[in-house]
Design an enzyme around this catalytic site. Structure first.
Site: not given
Length: 455
Positions: A189, A200-201, A289, A315, A340
Site C-alpha cells: 500500500e 497515515a502514510h 456530479r 470497525d 486494516d
C-alpha cells in the site's frame, strides 16, 4: 499432504452442522480427506468408503475460513519495520489471528523508505543487493542475490561486517497449518499514492512515476515474487502502464489514497485494476456530479463481464453504518471486509507504531500521534463480520461471504479458498449463532479451539 487425495488418508465427517455453501446455509455434513473437501457420493459409490471419524459440531455453522487482504500487523508486530527476523513476527500474527477465524491473509506494508522493501546503503549510496558494485566488491557475505532474508554487508575497506534487514524478501507465500494462517502474498500500500490523500502514510517517502513508470516500480520494490496486491493512485502519470504490467504478472491492482475522479478511475479499471482500498477512506468524497472512485460501484463503463471489488473497514470507526448500507446495497457482490489492523491489534491504549509513524490508541480508535488522522484499526476480523451484519441488516450468509468468498474471488482463488465446495481446501471456521468463533480448521486440521483457549 495438503492438496492431495491420498486414498489411504483418513476420511473425516463433520456432522450436526450448517454449511455455508453457495448463498445458503444448508444442513449437510462436511467430508474431508487429505486437506480437501470431499464429495461423499463419489466416496461411497466409486470407492465404497465411509468416514473413518465422526466429529459432532453441536449445531454450529461451518463457513469458509476468513481471508484478510489488508492487515498491517498486530500484537506488537509491525510488518513495515525492518527487524532481524521479520518472518518470526509474521508467524506470530499468523498464529494469533487463527482465533479470529482467519485462515489466510496478505501482510500489508504501508509507504516505507527504500531499504524496507529491498535496498541497502553502502558508503552513503543506496544500492539493491543485486547491484554490480555489491558483487564486484564482495560486499554480501551471506547472500549474493536479491531475496536473501538477511544480508551481511562488508565495507570495501574491511571494517567489521554489519547487517541490514529487509522486509519484503522475508515474507514468502506460505500455506497455513497448526503454525498459523497461510500467507497469500504481500499487499503493498504505497508509496505511489496521492500526497493530498496520504492519510497515515509518511509524506517524505511518497513517490511518483517517471518516464519509465514500471521501471520505477521495480526500483522501489525489487522483485515482485511475493507480491499479491499493490495499492496506487490512478491519477499519477504513468499509472495505466503500471497497472497493465502488474496485472499481466498476476498482481491485483487496487485504487486508493487518491484524488481521482470517476473518469480516471474507470480508465484504471479498463487497464486492469480490480479493487478499491478501504472505500470512502482516503479518497474524494462522493459528489453527485462526480462521484469519484466511489462511483465505480455502479459504473456502466467497466469492461464486459467484470465488476469491481472494494474493501470495507467495518470497525464502527472508519465507516458510518449508513455508508456501509449504501455500499452494500449498491454492490453487494463486490464487498470485501478487511481489518486494516495495525500493530496495536490485541494490545491496549498507548503509543504504538505503523511503519515510520507513531500511533496513539485511545479506546477503539488509532490515530497518528498528535493528530486526528485515523491510522488503521484495532478490530479483529470476526468482530468486523458481526458489526457488518448488525449495521447493514444483511443475511448471515452475505456477512460471511464478505470475509471469505469475495476476497478469494478478488485474488482468483475461489476454486480453493473462500468456499466449501467439493475439491476446495478444507479451511473453515466453526461459529455459534452469534457468529463467535468456536474453532478454526486449516486443511481439515483443528488449529484453534475456543475451549482449549479458555473462551
Amino acid at each position: 499432504m495438503r492438496g492431495g487425495r491420498d486414498a489411504a488418508a483418513p476420511v473425516l465427517r463433520f456432522t450436526n452442522c450448517r454449511l455455508l455453501r453457495g448463498p445458503r446455509l444448508l444442513r449437510e455434513d462436511l467430508w474431508v480427506r487429505g486437506g480437501r473437501i470431499l464429495d461423499p457420493e463419489k466416496l461411497f459409490f466409486e470407492e465404497r468408503r465411509v468416514a473413518d471419524e465422526l466429529r459432532d459440531c453441536g449445531g454450529c455453522i461451518l463457513a469458509p475460513g476468513f481471508i484478510d487482504v489488508q492487515i498491517n500487523g498486530g500484537f506488537g508486530v509491525d510488518f513495515s519495520q525492518a527487524a532481524e527476523n521479520v518472518g518470526a513476527g509474521v508467524a506470530l500474527v499468523a498464529r494469533k489471528i487463527l482465533s479470529h477465524g482467519v485462515t489466510s491473509f496478505c501482510p500489508t506494508l504501508v509507504t516505507s523508505p527504500p531499504e524496507v522493501y529491498h535496498k541497502l546503503s553502502v558508503c552513503g549510496a543506496t544500492l539493491c543487493v543485486g547491484h554490480p558494485y555489491v558483487a564486484q566488491h564482495s560486499l554480501c557475505t551471506a547472500a549474493p542475490h536479491l531475496g536473501q532474508l538477511t544480508t551481511r554487508v562488508r565495507r570495501p575497506w574491511g571494517i567489521e561486517p554489519w547487517t541490514l534487514h529487509m522486509v519484503l524478501p522475508q515474507i514468502p507465500v506460505k500455506s497455513g497449518g497448526p503454525h498459523g494462517a497461510g500467507v497469500l502474498g504481500v499487499h503493498l500500500e504505497g508509496p505511489f499514492i496521492s500526497r493530498e490523500k496520504r492519510g497515515a502514510h509518511p509524506e517524505a517517502h511518497l513517490r511518483s512515476f517517471g518516464t519509465n513508470a514500471f521501471r520505477d516500480v521495480l526500483a522501489a520494490y525489487g522483485p515482485l515474487d511475493n507480491v499479491r496486491i499493490v495499492t496506487l493512485a490512478p491519477e499519477l502519470g504513468g499509472s495505466r502502464e503500471v497497472i497493465r504490467e502488474l496485472t499481466a504478472r498476476g498482481i491485483c491492482v487496487s485504487l486508493g489514497h487518491s484524488v481521482a475522479d470517476l473518469r480516471v478511475a474507470e480508465a484504471a479499471v479498463q487497464s486492469g485494476a480490480g479493487f478499491i482500498t478501504h472505500l470512502f477512506n482516503a479518497m474524494l468524497p462522493f459528489h453527485h456530479r462526480d462521484p469519484g472512485i466511489v462511483g465505480l460501484l455502479t459504473s456502466d463503463q467497466l469492461p464486459p463481464g467484470r465488476h469491481i471489488f472494494y474493501g470495507m473497514i467495518a470497525d464502527g470507526i472508519h465507516t458510518n453504518p449508513a455508508a456501509l448500507r449504501i455500499a452494500h446495497r449498491a454492490h453487494p457482490r463486490g464487498l470485501v471486509l478487511v481489518t486494516d489492523a495495525t500493530p496495536a491489534l490485541g494490545l491496549g491504549n498507548g503509543r504504538h507504531t505503523l511503519g515510520q509513524q507513531e500511533v496513539e490508541v485511545d479506546g477503539l480508535t488509532a490515530y497518528v500521534a498528535g493528530t486526528t488522522t485515523l491510522c488503521g484499526s484495532i478490530t479483529p476480523m470476526d468482530v468486523c463480520v458481526r458489526h457488518f451484519l448488525q449495521a447493514t441488516g444483511c443475511s448471515v450468509e452475505s456477512a460471511l461471504e464478505a470475509a471469505s468468498l469475495h476476497p478469494a474471488q478478488l485474488l482468483g482463488l475461489e476454486k480453493l479458498k473462500g468456499t466449501l465446495d467439493f475439491g476446495a481446501d478444507a479451511d473453515f471456521v466453526m461459529l455459534d449463532d452469534a457468529l463467535r468463533v468456536r474453532a478454526t480448521y486449516i486443511a481439515g486440521e483443528l488449529v484453534w479451539q475456543a475451549e482449549a483457549a479458555g473462551q
